[in-house]
Design a protein around this motif. Structure first.
Motif, PDB file in Angstrom:
ATOM      1  N   GLU A   1       0.831  -1.212   0.000  1.00  0.00           N
ATOM      2  CA  GLU A   1       0.000   0.000   0.000  1.00  0.00           C
ATOM      3  C   GLU A   1       0.867   1.264   0.000  1.00  0.00           C
ATOM      4  O   GLU A   1       0.567   2.237  -0.712  1.00  0.00           O
ATOM      5  CB  GLU A   1      -0.919  -0.015   1.217  1.00  0.00           C
ATOM      6  CG  GLU A   1      -1.963  -1.147   1.166  1.00  0.00           C
ATOM      7  CD  GLU A   1      -2.687  -1.319   2.482  1.00  0.00           C
ATOM      8  OE1 GLU A   1      -2.349  -0.584   3.435  1.00  0.00           O
ATOM      9  OE2 GLU A   1      -3.572  -2.193   2.566  1.00  0.00           O
TER      10      GLU A   1
ATOM     11  N   ALA B   1      -3.946  -2.594  -7.370  1.00  0.00           N
ATOM     12  CA  ALA B   1      -4.746  -2.363  -6.173  1.00  0.00           C
ATOM     13  C   ALA B   1      -6.065  -3.121  -6.227  1.00  0.00           C
ATOM     14  O   ALA B   1      -6.555  -3.627  -5.206  1.00  0.00           O
ATOM     15  CB  ALA B   1      -5.001  -0.861  -6.004  1.00  0.00           C
TER      16      ALA B   1
ATOM     17  N   ASP C   1     -10.874  -0.584   3.167  1.00  0.00           N
ATOM     18  CA  ASP C   1      -9.562  -0.965   2.652  1.00  0.00           C
ATOM     19  C   ASP C   1      -8.894   0.239   1.989  1.00  0.00           C
ATOM     20  O   ASP C   1      -9.473   0.854   1.084  1.00  0.00           O
ATOM     21  CB  ASP C   1      -9.718  -2.098   1.630  1.00  0.00           C
ATOM     22  CG  ASP C   1      -8.409  -2.812   1.365  1.00  0.00           C
ATOM     23  OD1 ASP C   1      -7.359  -2.146   1.355  1.00  0.00           O
ATOM     24  OD2 ASP C   1      -8.441  -4.047   1.151  1.00  0.00           O
TER      25      ASP C   1
ATOM     26  N   LEU D   1      -6.766   0.280  -0.207  1.00  0.00           N
ATOM     27  CA  LEU D   1      -6.572   0.009  -1.623  1.00  0.00           C
ATOM     28  C   LEU D   1      -7.675   0.633  -2.474  1.00  0.00           C
ATOM     29  O   LEU D   1      -7.441   1.021  -3.624  1.00  0.00           O
ATOM     30  CB  LEU D   1      -6.522  -1.507  -1.871  1.00  0.00           C
ATOM     31  CG  LEU D   1      -5.292  -2.242  -1.357  1.00  0.00           C
ATOM     32  CD1 LEU D   1      -5.437  -3.737  -1.587  1.00  0.00           C
ATOM     33  CD2 LEU D   1      -4.028  -1.722  -2.038  1.00  0.00           C
TER      34      LEU D   1
END
Length: 283
Positions: free
Chosen positions: A123, A166, A182, A184
């Motif tokens: 990330e 991602a 999340d 992402l």
């Protein structure tokens, strides 16, 4: 997904060439493009393709999905023949055949499997990549002509590639709460917006060929590598050669088709401008 991206490529390219040129890294370009119905319809098609690609990444490896996204240019070429009356020489028919063959090889070689998680390091890496793309985009926006198209198109491709990376683990979320919580998801959105801005700027620099070819290469290759190395993407044992050949043939056919589509597209645009400037004739 391939059909949706094919329509989006054509409509967004037409809208970008009809919009005033932006010389800098200016987000107002997206607002200008958003005033055009052609671009909005193209954006809707792109969102549809993106959603279908996102669902496909739940099980399918990135080397297959990204190659299929790039293959949307084949649909763009066919639409150009049917709608804009482009000509389709034998070389381009061969490229379309190679495109289908390359995708077939990837489908046969790919082994469906859920993704591994990226973790905190992944990330952070995507966040740093976003900052680097933005910084390089400021300098690339100063370039013009083919150099500007290549630089901005490549950066757009890297942004879309990062968005694909991602989305692969994000697509495996088991609940809505897990999905929206999340990081992402927000990295995916940010990379997509930046990629869309860079692509619009690249298409304005006068060479759709350079923009699309560099974008497709930059969007497919890094994501395929990250998928195989970090996300657990799998190939059926003994079919590694087929996956490599299918990927290279598909990408090569897409780049070849972009060189075919761009001159005809600009010829069509030039005729449209001449018709508008001439106005109605008085006999």
């Amino acid at each position: 997904m391939i059909a949706a991206y094919g329509v989006a490529n054509l409509l967004q390219s037409i809208a970008a060439t009809r919009t005033d040129l932006q010389h800098g890294f200016n987000p107002r370009l997206l607002l200008s493009l958003g005033k055009r119905k052609t671009y909005l319809v193209g954006l809707l098609c792109q969102f549809t393709g993106f959603l279908l690609a996102f669902l496909a990444r739940r099980e399918l490896p990135l080397f297959l999905v990204q190659a299929a996204v790039a293959a949307g240019l084949g649909v763009t070429a066919l639409l150009g023949v049917l709608v804009l009356k482009w000509r389709l020489p034998k070389a381009e028919v061969a490229l379309l055949g190679a495109l289908c063959g390359g995708l077939a090889g990837l489908v046969i070689a790919a082994r469906p499997h859920p993704s591994r998680q990226l973790g905190l390091a992944g990330e952070v890496g995507l966040a740093v990549t976003l900052l680097l793309i933005g910084a390089l985009g400021v300098f690339a926006a100063r370039l013009h002509g083919a150099r500007g198209s290549v630089a901005l198109g490549a950066l757009a491709g890297v942004a879309f590639s990062a968005a694909a990376v991602a989305s692969r683990p994000l697509a495996g979320a088991h609940s809505f709460h897990q999905f929206v919580a999340d990081p992402l998801l927000y990295l995916l959105i940010a990379h997509s917006i930046v990629g869309q801005l860079l692509l619009g700027m690249a298409m304005q620099r006068g060479s759709t060929t350079a923009a699309v070819a560099s974008m497709d290469a930059a969007a497919a290759v890094p994501a395929a590598a990250v998928g195989l190395l970090l996300l657990g993407d799998e190939i059926h044992p003994g079919r590694e050669w087929l996956a490599a050949a299918g990927f290279l043939v598909t990408l090569g056919a897409v780049i070849g088709l972009s060189f075919y589509a761009e001159p005809q597209h600009h010829h069509q645009q030039a005729r449209s401008r001449m018709t508008v400037s001439a106005g109605p004739r008085k006999d």
